[in-house]
Enzyme design. Structure first.
Site, short mmCIF file in Angstrom:
data_model
loop_
_atom_site.label_atom_id
_atom_site.label_comp_id
_atom_site.label_asym_id
_atom_site.label_seq_id
_atom_site.Cartn_x
_atom_site.Cartn_y
_atom_site.Cartn_z
CB CYS A 74 -0.69 2.62 3.91
SG CYS A 74 -2.22 2.05 3.19
CG ASP A 75 3.08 1.25 4.50
OD1 ASP A 75 2.63 1.83 5.52
OD2 ASP A 75 2.87 0.06 4.25
CB CYS B 9 -0.93 -0.01 1.22
SG CYS B 9 -2.00 1.43 1.32
C1 LIG Z 1 0.15 -3.92 4.09
C2 LIG Z 1 -1.04 -3.00 4.23
C3 LIG Z 1 -0.87 -1.80 4.90
C4 LIG Z 1 -1.95 -0.93 5.03
N1 LIG Z 1 -1.77 0.25 5.71
C5 LIG Z 1 -2.81 1.10 5.84
C6 LIG Z 1 -2.64 2.33 6.53
O1 LIG Z 1 -1.55 2.67 7.00
N2 LIG Z 1 -3.72 3.16 6.63
C7 LIG Z 1 -4.94 2.83 6.08
O2 LIG Z 1 -5.89 3.60 6.23
N3 LIG Z 1 -5.13 1.67 5.43
C8 LIG Z 1 -4.09 0.80 5.29
N4 LIG Z 1 -4.24 -0.35 4.58
C9 LIG Z 1 -5.57 -0.63 3.98
C10 LIG Z 1 -6.56 -1.09 5.05
O3 LIG Z 1 -5.98 -2.12 5.80
C11 LIG Z 1 -7.84 -1.58 4.39
O4 LIG Z 1 -8.36 -0.58 3.54
C12 LIG Z 1 -8.88 -1.92 5.44
O5 LIG Z 1 -8.37 -2.90 6.33
C13 LIG Z 1 -10.16 -2.46 4.81
O6 LIG Z 1 -11.03 -2.79 5.84
P1 LIG Z 1 -12.21 -3.85 5.66
O7 LIG Z 1 -12.87 -3.96 6.98
O8 LIG Z 1 -13.04 -3.47 4.50
O9 LIG Z 1 -11.54 -5.22 5.24
P2 LIG Z 1 -10.35 -6.07 5.86
O10 LIG Z 1 -9.45 -5.27 6.71
O11 LIG Z 1 -9.77 -6.79 4.69
O12 LIG Z 1 -11.10 -7.12 6.80
C14 LIG Z 1 -11.88 -8.15 6.28
C15 LIG Z 1 -12.27 -9.11 7.38
O13 LIG Z 1 -13.14 -10.09 6.84
C16 LIG Z 1 -12.77 -11.35 7.32
N5 LIG Z 1 -13.27 -12.39 6.41
C17 LIG Z 1 -12.92 -12.66 5.13
N6 LIG Z 1 -13.61 -13.73 4.68
C18 LIG Z 1 -14.40 -14.12 5.70
C19 LIG Z 1 -15.34 -15.19 5.88
N7 LIG Z 1 -15.61 -16.08 4.91
N8 LIG Z 1 -16.00 -15.30 7.05
C20 LIG Z 1 -15.76 -14.41 8.06
N9 LIG Z 1 -14.88 -13.39 7.95
C21 LIG Z 1 -14.21 -13.27 6.79
C22 LIG Z 1 -11.26 -11.28 7.43
O14 LIG Z 1 -10.76 -12.28 8.29
C23 LIG Z 1 -11.11 -9.88 8.00
O15 LIG Z 1 -11.30 -9.92 9.39
C24 LIG Z 1 -3.21 -1.27 4.47
C25 LIG Z 1 -3.37 -2.49 3.80
C26 LIG Z 1 -2.31 -3.35 3.69
C27 LIG Z 1 -2.51 -4.67 2.98
#
Ligand SMILES: Cc1cc2nc3c(=O)[nH]c(=O)nc-3n(C[C@H](O)[C@H](O)[C@H](O)COP(=O)(O)OP(=O)(O)OC[C@H]3O[C@@H](n4cnc5c(N)ncnc54)[C@H](O)[C@@H]3O)c2cc1C
Length: 355
Positions: free
Chosen positions: A175-176, A172
């Site tokens: 982010c980084d 990302c």
């Molecule tokens: C390396 C990295 C660094 C990042 N750094 C930043 C940052 O500094 N600042 C920032 O704002 N954003 C950052 N991001 C982006 C941020 O993490 C995402 O935009 C955010 O986490 C998305 O949130 P979400 O809840 O939509 O999904 P996710 O965080 O992807 O969470 C999805 C959840 O669904 C669950 N899940 C999936 N399938 C199933 C299933 N079948 N049954 C039950 N549960 C399930 C997973 O286990 C997880 O708990 C970063 C991303 C990455 C990869």
């Protein structure tokens, strides 16, 4: 960077003592009165996923007395569990570790009576209400569902890439990128995301090495032109990453020319993997609309094609992909779910203070 912290321990479903006064929920271990012979649990709202979107939906829903169950996934906390410093989430002027931030989200959701199940949902049936979801041996039933299963960044699959994640390896740039001021970084990929990330990183890095396995990009013409014309971006065609070098942080990359087979080492302090994301949507393929990239399609803000099923976060958003936007989405989905439940006569009107 510190190691990942454990989220607070939780039981499958609590004894209801933390509820907000509404009828106690059956425990996950209760026998299914519906005659299915399995175990079951019910809620007005089930949230699938426990990243920023799912946990924010839980905070809002719990405060509106919906007594939500979060089926959190086998990797609770979502994508931020694999990152270290989060410096762009408001409210943390000194930054916060990703796992710590998610532990705080979860504590806040638990404080208002959210119940957690740290399992993946294996199967859903959205054919009629109550909607049915299966996780482990338990069947869950809900009048409404928020899908917040996020997306998973794709990685190269190298051992040292995993070891050095958060220590120079990232997926990302938004982010980084800030951490790589006046450094040399490499971006892997050949689509729009890679071109965008490389261009973005030129704001910070002295040099951006764009590594692509083929001899032409897949990305749009305009993004290609922009990247190719940028004085800080150097493209290495027909190049794959064999290894990420460095003890405690990235200091170089071992590369191979895919045509000649020649192996070389390039110095670099950062490696951004931009080979795509896989939205976690397989489970919903038979029930909800997916776009061409496999992301869920939202209707009317956070809705889906099935009334009562709402969508939040990266599982539909391939534009912003940020914790704050996912959290905002979770808030919107919970409010929409609450209003929808109220319109169905399933809940009474939420008080203004509930939000
Ligand atoms: C390396 C990295 C660094 C990042 N750094 C930043 C940052 O500094 N600042 C920032 O704002 N954003 C950052 N991001 C982006 C941020 O993490 C995402 O935009 C955010 O986490 C998305 O949130 P979400 O809840 O939509 O999904 P996710 O965080 O992807 O969470 C999805 C959840 O669904 C669950 N899940 C999936 N399938 C199933 C299933 N079948 N049954 C039950 N549960 C399930 C997973 O286990 C997880 O708990 C970063 C991303 C990455 C990869």
């Amino acid at each position: 960077m510190t190691g990942l912290k454990n989220l607070p321990s939780i039981s499958i479903i609590d004894d209801g003592s933390a509820s907000n006064g509404a009828a106690a929920m059956p425990r996950a271990g209760d026998r299914d009165a519906g005659g299915g012979g399995g175990e079951s649990a019910e809620s007005k709202l089930i949230i699938v996923g426990s990243g920023p979107a799912g946990l924010t939906a839980a905070i809002y829903a719990a405060r509106a007395n919906l007594e939500p169950i979060v089926i959190a996934g086998y990797a609770p906390g979502g994508q931020l569990m694999i990152t270290s410093d989060v410096e762009n989430y408001p409210g943390f002027p000194e930054g916060v570790q990703g796992p710590e931030l998610m532990a705080l989200f979860r504590q806040q959701a638990e404080r208002f009576g959210t119940r957690f199940v740290d399992l993946d949902v294996d199967r859903v049936d959205f054919g009629q209400r109550p909607f049915r979801l299966w996780a482990g041996d338990v069947e869950y039933r809900a009048e409404s569902v928020v899908v917040a299963t996020g997306a998973s960044a794709l990685w190269l699959g190298l051992e040292n890439e995993t070891r050095l994640r958060g220590r120079g390896v990232s997926a990302c740039a938004t982010c980084d990128g800030f951490f790589f001021k006046n450094r040399k970084v490499a971006v892997v990929g050949g689509g729009d995301t890679a071109l965008e990330e490389a261009t973005f990183l030129t704001k910070f890095a002295d040099e951006v090495l764009l590594l692509h396995r083929r001899d032409s990009f897949r990305g749009s013409k305009i993004m290609q032109d922009r990247a190719l014309a940028h004085p800080k971006i150097r493209v290495r065609w027909n190049t794959e990453v064999l290894d990420v070098l460095g003890e405690n942080s990235v200091d170089g990359l071992k590369l191979r020319d895919t045509v000649s087979g020649e192996e070389t080492v390039e110095a670099a302090q950062g490696l951004f993997i931009a080979i795509g994301y896989k939205p976690n949507t397989d489970l919903f393929r038979d029930w909800l609309d997916l776009d061409g990239q496999g992301y869920l399609v939202v209707r009317d803000e956070t809705g889906s094609k099935i009334d009562g099923v709402f969508i939040a976060g990266d599982v539909h958003d391939h534009r912003y992909r940020q914790a704050i936007t996912a959290a905002g989405d979770g808030c919107r989905a919970a409010i929409d779910a609450e209003r929808w439940l109220e319109a169905q006569g399933i809940t009474e009107s939420a008080t203004a203070s509930a939000w």
